[in-house]
Structure formats: structure tokens, C-alpha cells
Design an enzyme around this catalytic site. Structure first.
Site, PDB file in Angstrom:
ATOM      1  N   HIS A 164       5.931  -9.903   0.282  1.00 50.95           N
ATOM      2  CA  HIS A 164       5.391  -9.378   1.544  1.00 50.95           C
ATOM      3  C   HIS A 164       4.482 -10.367   2.240  1.00 50.95           C
ATOM      4  CE1 HIS A 164       5.607  -4.941  -0.005  1.00 50.95           C
ATOM      5  NE2 HIS A 164       6.760  -5.572  -0.109  1.00 50.95           N
ATOM      6  N   ARG A 184       9.365 -10.323   3.550  1.00 52.98           N
ATOM      7  CA  ARG A 184       9.239  -9.164   4.435  1.00 52.98           C
ATOM      8  C   ARG A 184       8.066  -9.392   5.373  1.00 52.98           C
ATOM      9  NH1 ARG A 184       7.313  -3.094   2.666  1.00 52.98           N
ATOM     10  NH2 ARG A 184       5.305  -3.919   3.319  1.00 52.98           N
ATOM     11  N   TYR A 210       1.115   0.654   8.684  1.00 51.99           N
ATOM     12  CA  TYR A 210       1.698   0.492   7.359  1.00 51.99           C
ATOM     13  C   TYR A 210       1.929  -0.991   7.047  1.00 51.99           C
ATOM     14  CZ  TYR A 210       4.987  -0.260   3.778  1.00 51.99           C
ATOM     15  OH  TYR A 210       5.564  -0.780   2.667  1.00 51.99           O
ATOM     16  N   ASP A 232      10.097  -3.299   7.165  1.00 50.38           N
ATOM     17  CA  ASP A 232      10.038  -1.906   6.709  1.00 50.38           C
ATOM     18  C   ASP A 232       9.448  -1.037   7.816  1.00 50.38           C
ATOM     19  OD1 ASP A 232       9.785   0.463   5.326  1.00 50.38           O
ATOM     20  OD2 ASP A 232       8.670  -0.387   3.635  1.00 50.38           O
ATOM     21  N   HIS A 238       9.169   2.215   7.444  1.00 43.83           N
ATOM     22  CA  HIS A 238       8.471   3.258   6.694  1.00 43.83           C
ATOM     23  C   HIS A 238       8.690   4.651   7.296  1.00 43.83           C
ATOM     24  CE1 HIS A 238       5.315   4.342   3.678  1.00 43.83           C
ATOM     25  NE2 HIS A 238       5.833   3.288   3.093  1.00 43.83           N
ATOM     26  N   GLU A 286      14.435  -1.620   6.908  1.00 44.91           N
ATOM     27  CA  GLU A 286      14.255  -0.628   5.836  1.00 44.91           C
ATOM     28  C   GLU A 286      13.694   0.696   6.341  1.00 44.91           C
ATOM     29  OE1 GLU A 286      11.847  -2.233   2.704  1.00 44.91           O
ATOM     30  OE2 GLU A 286      11.126  -0.262   2.094  1.00 44.91           O
ATOM     31  N   GLU A 324      13.780   4.265  -1.317  1.00 41.84           N
ATOM     32  CA  GLU A 324      12.698   4.155  -2.307  1.00 41.84           C
ATOM     33  C   GLU A 324      12.147   5.525  -2.705  1.00 41.84           C
ATOM     34  OE1 GLU A 324      10.047   1.606  -0.031  1.00 41.84           O
ATOM     35  OE2 GLU A 324       8.750   3.313   0.390  1.00 41.84           O
ATOM     36  N   ARG A 333      17.893   1.491  -2.120  1.00 42.51           N
ATOM     37  CA  ARG A 333      16.616   1.074  -2.697  1.00 42.51           C
ATOM     38  C   ARG A 333      16.108   1.975  -3.816  1.00 42.51           C
ATOM     39  NH1 ARG A 333      13.104  -2.138  -1.338  1.00 42.51           N
ATOM     40  NH2 ARG A 333      11.314  -0.758  -0.972  1.00 42.51           N
ATOM     41  N   HIS A 391      13.218  -0.875  -4.953  1.00 36.04           N
ATOM     42  CA  HIS A 391      11.798  -0.785  -4.629  1.00 36.04           C
ATOM     43  C   HIS A 391      11.003  -1.520  -5.712  1.00 36.04           C
ATOM     44  CE1 HIS A 391       8.311   2.365  -4.017  1.00 36.04           C
ATOM     45  NE2 HIS A 391       8.081   1.268  -3.328  1.00 36.04           N
ATOM     46  N   ASP A 405       2.901   0.047  -7.050  1.00 31.80           N
ATOM     47  CA  ASP A 405       2.780   1.328  -7.753  1.00 31.80           C
ATOM     48  C   ASP A 405       3.878   1.514  -8.791  1.00 31.80           C
ATOM     49  OD1 ASP A 405       3.998   1.372  -5.118  1.00 31.80           O
ATOM     50  OD2 ASP A 405       4.357   3.499  -5.388  1.00 31.80           O
ATOM     51  N   GLU A 436      12.627  -6.208  -4.614  1.00 36.89           N
ATOM     52  CA  GLU A 436      11.286  -6.342  -4.019  1.00 36.89           C
ATOM     53  C   GLU A 436      10.284  -6.748  -5.104  1.00 36.89           C
ATOM     54  OE1 GLU A 436       9.623  -2.666  -2.568  1.00 36.89           O
ATOM     55  OE2 GLU A 436       8.193  -3.687  -1.288  1.00 36.89           O
ATOM     56  N   TRP A 495       4.055   9.262   7.230  1.00 36.74           N
ATOM     57  CA  TRP A 495       3.267   8.055   6.970  1.00 36.74           C
ATOM     58  C   TRP A 495       4.224   6.941   6.592  1.00 36.74           C
ATOM     59  CZ3 TRP A 495       2.739   5.493   2.110  1.00 36.74           C
ATOM     60  CH2 TRP A 495       2.015   4.291   2.232  1.00 36.74           C
TER      61      TRP A 495
HETATM   62  C1  GCO Z   1       7.741  -0.670  -0.035  1.00 30.03           C
HETATM   63  C2  GCO Z   1       7.142   0.684   0.088  1.00 30.03           C
HETATM   64  C3  GCO Z   1       5.755   0.835  -0.426  1.00 30.03           C
HETATM   65  C4  GCO Z   1       5.369   2.315  -0.423  1.00 30.03           C
HETATM   66  C5  GCO Z   1       4.589   2.618  -1.663  1.00 30.03           C
HETATM   67  C6  GCO Z   1       4.156   4.064  -1.732  1.00 30.03           C
HETATM   68  O1  GCO Z   1       8.677  -0.920   0.702  1.00 30.03           O
HETATM   69  O2  GCO Z   1       7.295  -1.422  -0.889  1.00 30.03           O
HETATM   70  O3  GCO Z   1       7.385   1.241   1.336  1.00 30.03           O
HETATM   71  O4  GCO Z   1       4.841   0.043   0.250  1.00 30.03           O
HETATM   72  O5  GCO Z   1       4.651   2.645   0.691  1.00 30.03           O
HETATM   73  O6  GCO Z   1       5.352   2.270  -2.752  1.00 30.03           O
HETATM   74  O7  GCO Z   1       3.482   4.280  -2.927  1.00 30.03           O
HETATM   75 MG    MG Z   2       9.381   0.614   1.866  1.00 28.61          MG
END
Ligand code: GCO
Ligand code: MG
Length: 403
Positions: free
Chosen positions: A123, A148, A160, A211, A213, A237, A263, A284, A313, A317, A340, A403
Site C-alpha cells: 500500500h 495500491r 479510507y 480500493d 472500499h 477493488e 475480502e 479476494r 486479502h 488484521d 495483498e 465504511w
Molecule cells: C484491504 C482492506 C482492509 C480492510 C480491513 C478491515 O483491502 O486491505 O479493505 O484495509 O479495511 O481489513 O479490517
Molecule cells: Mg479492500
């Protein structure tokens, strides 16, 4: 028979929260599975401890498929992120054990290598286009073949994918959800400019990704896809939400910009129509939220016959256990696309000692037996769980949006 004698759930917060399942067999072989569901961690921990662990004790650790079916079909209540993340953790841990018993890296049990390493994207983000492109240049100099790009949107306080100045981006940042404000109009005005400048500055030899989102409507996404066509993105994405999979049909009718989604998916049923109608190019779905290696392989096999490739993904997290599992999967399947990789904090990598490594734009799963990740439990205990939520998002008039 290789009896499961214990299974415990370890919740730790080295930099951010992670939930890990550790299964031990009568031979003393142990396996790890990731069960982290950002912002809802303890629900999965309880699902495991209160409902799956009692049924695991005494089972044969080698019966991976039967155990998967037992927890999926056997529950009567199917699917959903909590259930599927818990099943995924069991599945990953059992694959880890099987590969350790075989004395082989897991990818060997999945059919061996189809490629040397898994191409990753990382990223680059910043409050301004200049800042974002500077970061991208740094990654390209480190050998990354795919980046990205996310940039601040003029007129919006935060968006985001863009962190607070000087801090690595991690959205799960608050004891009670933070609230963001959103305008698709402002966003749509800013993105084509980002990619125009990106091609001027970065050239054409690097894959560029973006992304959305889940924030646009299908017709807005169709327009964005069209406007980005001259800059040849690797993918756009999560352009829209996909609870209604037919959303993607409209986007597809208007643009040849490649589309990625998934994801937040947790089963093959979330993407069946998207794949069968060839409405997307990259799926994803991820090993932790989509039922483990056993189920992700089914999704990839379906995708393969429709020319859809994978792009798992890999945000922070997902613990290093998930990342390792993803890499063994990535190097083995025929229709891998990209992986990713958002770097974990140093303290995360101290708690989860991993053998996967980065070289020349790709990650390599390592050659040791199993998944190749060990959890330092004594160190993990020093980082207790801290409640952390993902943000919520409102339109400028105050209504709640994605979000
Ligand atoms: C990505 C995702 C993350 C999510 C996150 C939520 O493309 O990596 O969109 O940034 O927002 O994994 O917990
Ligand atoms: Mg994403």
C-alpha cells in the site's frame, strides 16, 4: 489415528488484536490457526472455546475434510463471518499438523509449487497525490511489482486507506467506532487525477491497484472504471457492495477495467454468481474469513474454470498465521493472481515468528514443515486484548453509509 488432546484459544494484542487457535495432538505435534475477525474478535474466540473445542477433543487430527463438514453441515446454522472464521482456524491448524507430521512445507500437500513465489502488492498512501506517489516510488525501488494507491480526497477530512501523518495505517483504531464523513462526488473527482499523475511519475512497468472500499453505486462505479481505463489498472477493488452479486453486471457492461471483490466473503455462495457469470476478474476471499484452506481451495477451483484469478486479502488484521497459509495456497494453485501484503508491526512479527520472506516483489512461504509460524505464548501474554472497532461512515448530510 492422531488424537487431538487439547485446543486452546490465545487472544493477544501485539500492535493490534489477534485470535489464534492452537491444537495439540497425542504425539505432541501442534498446529496454529488464525481466527481474527477485526472488531468482533471475542465473538469468534467464544465460538471456538464454547462450541468447537469441546467437539475437537478426541477427534483424529488427520480427518481434515470430515472435521470441516462436521462443523459446517453439523452446526445446522451455516455460513457467516463468525462461524466461518472459527472453522477456518480449525482447518488451518489441522493442515499445519498434517504437514508437520509429513515433514513437509504445507504447499507440498496442496500439490506442490506452481510458481516460485507469490507476487504481492503493498500500500502506498498519503494525504496528497505527491505524498502517495513518493511512497510508491520507495516501494518500486524495493522491488515491488505492484502497488495500491490511495490518496486523501480534497474536501474530506479523512478517507479510507490513508493513515494519520507519520503513522502506519490501521483502521481498527478506536474503543468506540470513529465516525468518518463521505462524499462520492468529491471522491470521484479526485481518483482519475491520482492515476493520471501516477502513470506520468511511475511509468507503465508497475501494476497499479485501487480500493473503493464498497462506497459507490453500480452506475458510479461504472463511470469510474471507464475514466480509469487509460491508466490500465491491475484492478479496481470493492467498487460496490456485493450482497447483491448482480450489482457487478452493470459495472461490467460499461468498463474493461479489471474488477476484484471478496475480502468480506465467507463462503463460495457469496461469489458463485460473480464467478459463473464472469462478472469479476479477481476473487479476494481469504483463508481466515472463508472457511480455511479446505474451503478456499473450492472457491479457487470454481474460479479457475471461469478465468477468475485469486487476489487474497492480506491486511494487517490477518495474522502471520493466515498470511503463511495464504502463501502456501498461492504458490500451489493454478489460478493465482496476486497477494495483498500490508506489513505487520515489528512487535507482531516478534510474537508470531514466521519463516515466510520477501524477495523481489514476491513472498515465499519458507521450506520448513507445516505453515512455518510459531507463536511465542509468553510474549503474547504481555499484550492483552484491547477493544478496537473499525470506523463507521456517514454521508455529509449525516446518513449512515458503507465504511
Ligand atoms: C484491504 C482492506 C482492509 C480492510 C480491513 C478491515 O483491502 O486491505 O479493505 O484495509 O479495511 O481489513 O479490517
Ligand atoms: Mg479492500
Amino acid at each position: 489415528m492422531l488424537k487431538i488432546v487439547s485446543a486452546k484459544v490465545i487472544v493477544t494484542c501485539p500492535g493490534r488484536n489477534f485470535v489464534t487457535l492452537k491444537i495439540e495432538t497425542s504425539d505432541g505435534v501442534t498446529g496454529l490457526g488464525d481466527a481474527t475477525l477485526s472488531g468482533r474478535e471475542l465473538a469468534v474466540a467464544s465460538y471456538l472455546t464454547d462450541h468447537l473445542v469441546p467437539c475437537l477433543i478426541g477427534r483424529d487430527a488427520h480427518t481434515i475434510e470430515d472435521t470441516w463438514q462436521y462443523f459446517y453441515r453439523g452446526a445446522y446454522w451455516r455460513r457467516g463471518p463468525v462461524t466461518m472464521s472459527a472453522i477456518a482456524a480449525v482447518d488451518m491448524a489441522l493442515w499445519d499438523i498434517k504437514a508437520k507430521v509429513a515433514g513437509l512445507p504445507l504447499y507440498q500437500l496442496l500439490g506442490g509449487k506452481s510458481r516460485d513465489g507469490a507476487m504481492v502488492y503493498t500500500h502506498a498512501n498519503g494525504n496528497t497525490i505527491e505524498e502517495t506517489l513518493e511512497k510508491a516510488q520507495k516501494y518500486i525501488a524495493e522491488g515491488y511489482k505492484a502497488v495500491r494507491l490511495q490518496s486523501g480526497v480534497p474536501g474530506l477530512k479523512a478517507t479510507y486507506g490513508v493513515g494519520k501523518a507519520g503513522k502506519p495505517y490501521d483502521p481498527a483504531d478506536s474503543d468506540i467506532p470513529s465516525e468518518y464523513s463521505w462524499s462520492s462526488e468529491k471522491y470521484l473527482r479526485s481518483v482519475p487525477e491520482l492515476f493520471k499523475k501516477a502513470r506520468d511519475v511511475l511509468g507503465w512497468d508497475v501494476h497499479l491497484l485501487h480500493d473503493v472500499h464498497h462506497r459507490l453505486t453500480p452506475i458510479e462505479a461504472a463511470r469510474l472504471g471507464k475514466e480509469l481505463e487509460p491508466y490500465r489498472l491491475f484492478w479496481l477493488e470493492d467498487a460496490v457492495t456485493a450482497e447483491n452479486q448482480a450489482n457487478f453486471r452493470l459495472i461490467r457492461q460499461h468498463t474493461v477495467t479489471p474488477l476484484a471483490v471478496g475480502e468480506v466473503f465467507n463462503s463460495i455462495w457469496d461469489c458463485k454468481q460473480l464467478i459463473e457469470e464472469q462478472l469479476i476478474d479477481y476473487i479476494r476471499a481469504t483463508v481466515v474469513h472463508a472457511g480455511g484452506i479446505t474451503h478456499l481451495r473450492r472457491i479457487a477451483a470454481l474460479a479457475d474454470i471461469y478465468n477468475v484469478r485469486t487476489g487474497c486479502h492480506g491486511a494487517t488484521d490477518l495474522s502471520p498465521v493466515s498470511m503463511a497459509a495464504a502463501l502456501h495456497f498461492d504458490v500451489s494453485i493454478p489460478n493465482f493472481g496476486i497477494q495483498e501484503w500490508m506489513h505487520h508491526a515489528e512487535v507482531t512479527d516478534e510474537v508470531f515468528r514466521r519463516t515466510y520472506s520477501y524477495k523481489d516483489g514476491a513472498l515465499h512461504p519458507g521450506e520448513g514443515p507445516g505453515l512455518g509460524v510459531e507463536l511465542d505464548e509468553a510474549l503474547a501474554a504481555k499484550y492483552p486484548y484491547k477493544r478496537a472497532y473499525l470506523p463507521v461512515n456517514r454521508l455529509e448530510d449525516g446518513s449512515l453509509t458503507n465504511w
